[in-house]
Write a protein that holds these residues in place. Structure first.
Motif, PDB file in Angstrom:
ATOM      1  N   ASN A  58      -8.597  -3.280   3.819  1.00 44.77           N
ATOM      2  CA  ASN A  58      -7.939  -2.027   4.218  1.00 44.77           C
ATOM      3  C   ASN A  58      -8.912  -1.170   5.024  1.00 44.77           C
ATOM      4  OD1 ASN A  58      -5.976  -0.023   4.348  1.00 44.77           O
ATOM      5  ND2 ASN A  58      -6.496   0.844   2.336  1.00 44.77           N
ATOM      6  N   ASP A  94      -3.945   4.680   1.812  1.00 47.38           N
ATOM      7  CA  ASP A  94      -4.811   4.323   0.680  1.00 47.38           C
ATOM      8  C   ASP A  94      -4.002   3.807  -0.519  1.00 47.38           C
ATOM      9  OD1 ASP A  94      -7.138   3.967  -0.703  1.00 47.38           O
ATOM     10  OD2 ASP A  94      -7.436   6.090  -1.192  1.00 47.38           O
ATOM     11  N   ALA A  95      -2.695   3.976  -0.470  1.00 41.35           N
ATOM     12  CA  ALA A  95      -1.861   3.365  -1.522  1.00 41.35           C
ATOM     13  C   ALA A  95      -1.435   1.994  -1.011  1.00 41.35           C
ATOM     14  CB  ALA A  95      -0.661   4.253  -1.830  1.00 41.35           C
ATOM     15  N   GLU A  96      -2.448   1.151  -0.775  1.00 47.90           N
ATOM     16  CA  GLU A  96      -2.228  -0.137  -0.110  1.00 47.90           C
ATOM     17  C   GLU A  96      -1.964  -1.272  -1.102  1.00 47.90           C
ATOM     18  OE1 GLU A  96      -5.093   0.908  -0.988  1.00 47.90           O
ATOM     19  OE2 GLU A  96      -5.921  -0.892  -1.901  1.00 47.90           O
TER      20      GLU A  96
HETATM   21 ZN    ZN Z   1      -6.420   2.456  -1.800  1.00 51.31          ZN
END
Ligand code: ZN
Ligand code: BES
Ligand code: ZN
Length: 516
Positions: free
Chosen positions: A333, A360-362
């Motif tokens: 990421n 970031d909510a990957e």
């Molecule tokens: Zn993350």
């Protein structure tokens, strides 16, 4: 260190040191009367009178050099009624390390010394103790010095002992006990594999290399394996995994690894999916710099899957296990000119669309495609995912707690039971429908973040949107215990822990959980 066994019919092999865990306040003769056969000199040794058996008290007693057991290491377990399996594990790990520090090369563990645990009702079965002792001994020696050019000045470790011999009093070592020792060694190898992967820096373990580890394990143990590259991921319609991976020069991969015992080709498999973010910078929603390096371990879920397959591959009785498929959703990421952006809308493998509000909510993005793929293509009897998913779960349950999310009572109970056996701290968390509306998007089917409050629940509810009604599913948020900053007896070097490997082994073997 090799794990060996010795029965009572052959000639007793000499050991450099025999290890003896002892309870507090129980007369030595009641705990270790068997010593009169092996090391009678010890019974008159004044060191015995000085040894109280307090927790982690240690005494190294020397006998005559030509005895088969010239040294005996006593290790205190504390009071019998307060002692649990974890204390035995810690004692064995500590004792083996103690021996390494003194460069002892052949260690012995009299199995009769473990029997009192069964007699005192601390374990139901001696073979469990054998397995756990092996795991503890091998994990206690774990080191992480792969990246030094030479020995470090401050903590030069002597070489590991060459062997640990389990010394049985029986004329023949029971077959079940031999199996237990080998299972323990295999499980330890699985945990060590997961730790090594988790501790490997991201420059040395990009997604292709993580998938390559799946291939290597598959080749080593004759599992089947399939890997999809970036182009295939895009063309198959895994828009979420693709969106996470596209910002990095090191493209994403989806790896499948399968254990299929003969005759079970047509049975529905247990599918275990792992989050495999080889580095989580946050992407365009960049993380703050403090401790960002820890995000090299954001593939702890994937590491657990590969650790499990290592343990299964090592197991002599693997054909008796169910069919198991591991899925690893691997991506790096990163921010960059080709990265996905906040506001992007992607179509996932399931066909559902997601508005990515925070890159970031990957983890949930890569997992939602893996979970959808599993259900569409693999007909899972049960589906379990492990992921270092949310900081919120660490806030809720602390550094050592894993959150368990599942609406399937039997599966949930089995995972909790397995955790009790493996010594993992796992706590059930809710999947409240009321919170699901927080994932509504103005533009797409859903957004990828909810409110900060209840963050672990919102992440789990996001995943649940990709679970079909008939699917038995459990999600383990291992963000806390995936990587820790303190050492422990079974984790001499802080960092990646390999959490999940032993829990999954227990789930497969030692709970009432059945797939069909
Ligand atoms: Zn993350
Ligand atoms: N990999 C992190 C979660 C994490 C945090 C793992 C700490 C281990 C230790 C995850 O991808 C993440 O960044 N989650 C965000 C989600 C938020 C943006 C909704 C978080 O937890 O802050
Ligand atoms: Zn992450």
């Amino acid at each position: 260190m090799d794990i060996e066994e010795q029965n009572a019919s052959g000639k007793a092999r000499a050991v450099d040191c025999a290890i003896l865990p002892l309870f507090e306040k129980i007369p030595f003769k009641d705990q270790a009367s068997f010593l009169s056969g092996h090391a009678p000199w010890v019974l008159t040794n004044p060191a015995l009178r000085d040894f109280s058996g307090k927790k982690d008290e240690q005494a190294l007693i020397h006998g005559n050099g030509d005895e088969p057991w010239p040294r005996l290491l006593l290790w205190g377990l504390g009071k019998e009624d307060k002692c649990a399996l974890a204390d035995l594990r810690n004692a064995v790990a500590g004792a083996v390390k103690f021996c390494r520090d003194r460069s002892f090369s052949t260690l012995g563990l009299p199995v009769e010394g473990l029997d009192m645990f069964v007699r005192k009702g601390l374990a139901t079965d001696r073979d469990i103790l054998l397995r756990e002792a092996v795991v503890a001994a091998l994990l206690g020696l774990c080191r992480n010095d792969f990246y030094r050019s030479g020995p470090s000045e401050d903590e030069e470790l002597p070489a590991d002992p060459e062997r640990l011999i389990f010394i049985f009093a029986e004329k023949e070592v029971p077959e079940k006990s031999s199996l237990a020792l080998r299972l323990g060694a295999g499980e330890a190898k699985g945990v060590l594999t997961a730790r090594r992967l988790g501790n490997t820096p991201a420059n040395l373990l990009p997604p292709a290399a993580l998938a390559g580890e799946a291939r290597r394990i598959a080749e080593n143990y004759s599992f089947s394996c399939r890997i999809f590259d970036e182009e295939q991921i895009r063309d198959m319609g895994m828009g979420a995994l693709y969106a996470v991976g596209r910002g990095s020069r090191n493209g994403p991969r989806l790896a499948l690894i399968e254990h299929c015992p003969k005759g079970k080709e047509n049975t529905a498999p247990l599918v275990i999916a792992g989050k495999g973010i080889t580095f989580d910078s946050g992407g365009i929603s960049l993380k703050p710099p403090a401790n960002m390096h820890e995000m090299k371990s954001d593939m702890g879920g994937a590491a657990a899957v590969l650790g499990l397959f290592t343990a299964v591959g090592e197991a002599p009785d693997r054909e008796r296990l169910p069919r198991i498929i591991g899925i690893i959703a691997a991506a790096e990421n990163m921010p960059g000119g080709n990265a996905g952006r906040p506001g992007d809308i992607v179509t996932t493998y399931s066909g559902k669309t997601v508005e990515i509000l925070n890159t970031d909510a990957e983890g949930r993005l890569v997992l939602c495609d893996a979970l959808a793929y599993a259900q569409k293509e693999l007909n899972p009897a049960a589906l379990i995912d492990l992921a270092t998913l949310t900081g919120a779960c660490v806030i809720a349950l602390g550094d050592y707690g894993s959150g368990l999310f599942s609406a399937d009572e039997a599966l949930r109970a089995a995972v909790l039971e397995a955790a009790g056996q493996s010594g993992d701290l796992v706590w059930p968390m809710p999947l409240w429908d009321e919170y699901d509306k927080n994932l509504k998007s103005e533009l797409a089917d859903m957004v990828n973040i909810g409110p900060r409050e209840g963050g672990a629940i919102h992440a789990a509810l996001f995943l649940r949107r990709f679970i079909e009604k008939r699917t038995r599913w459990a999600h383990l948020d291992i963000a806390g215990p995936g990587c820790v900053t303190k050492s422990a007896p079974l984790l001499p070097v802080p960092g990646a822990t390999g959490v999940g490997v032993r829990l999954l082994c227990r789930l497969l073997r030692d709970t009432g959980f059945t797939l069909h």
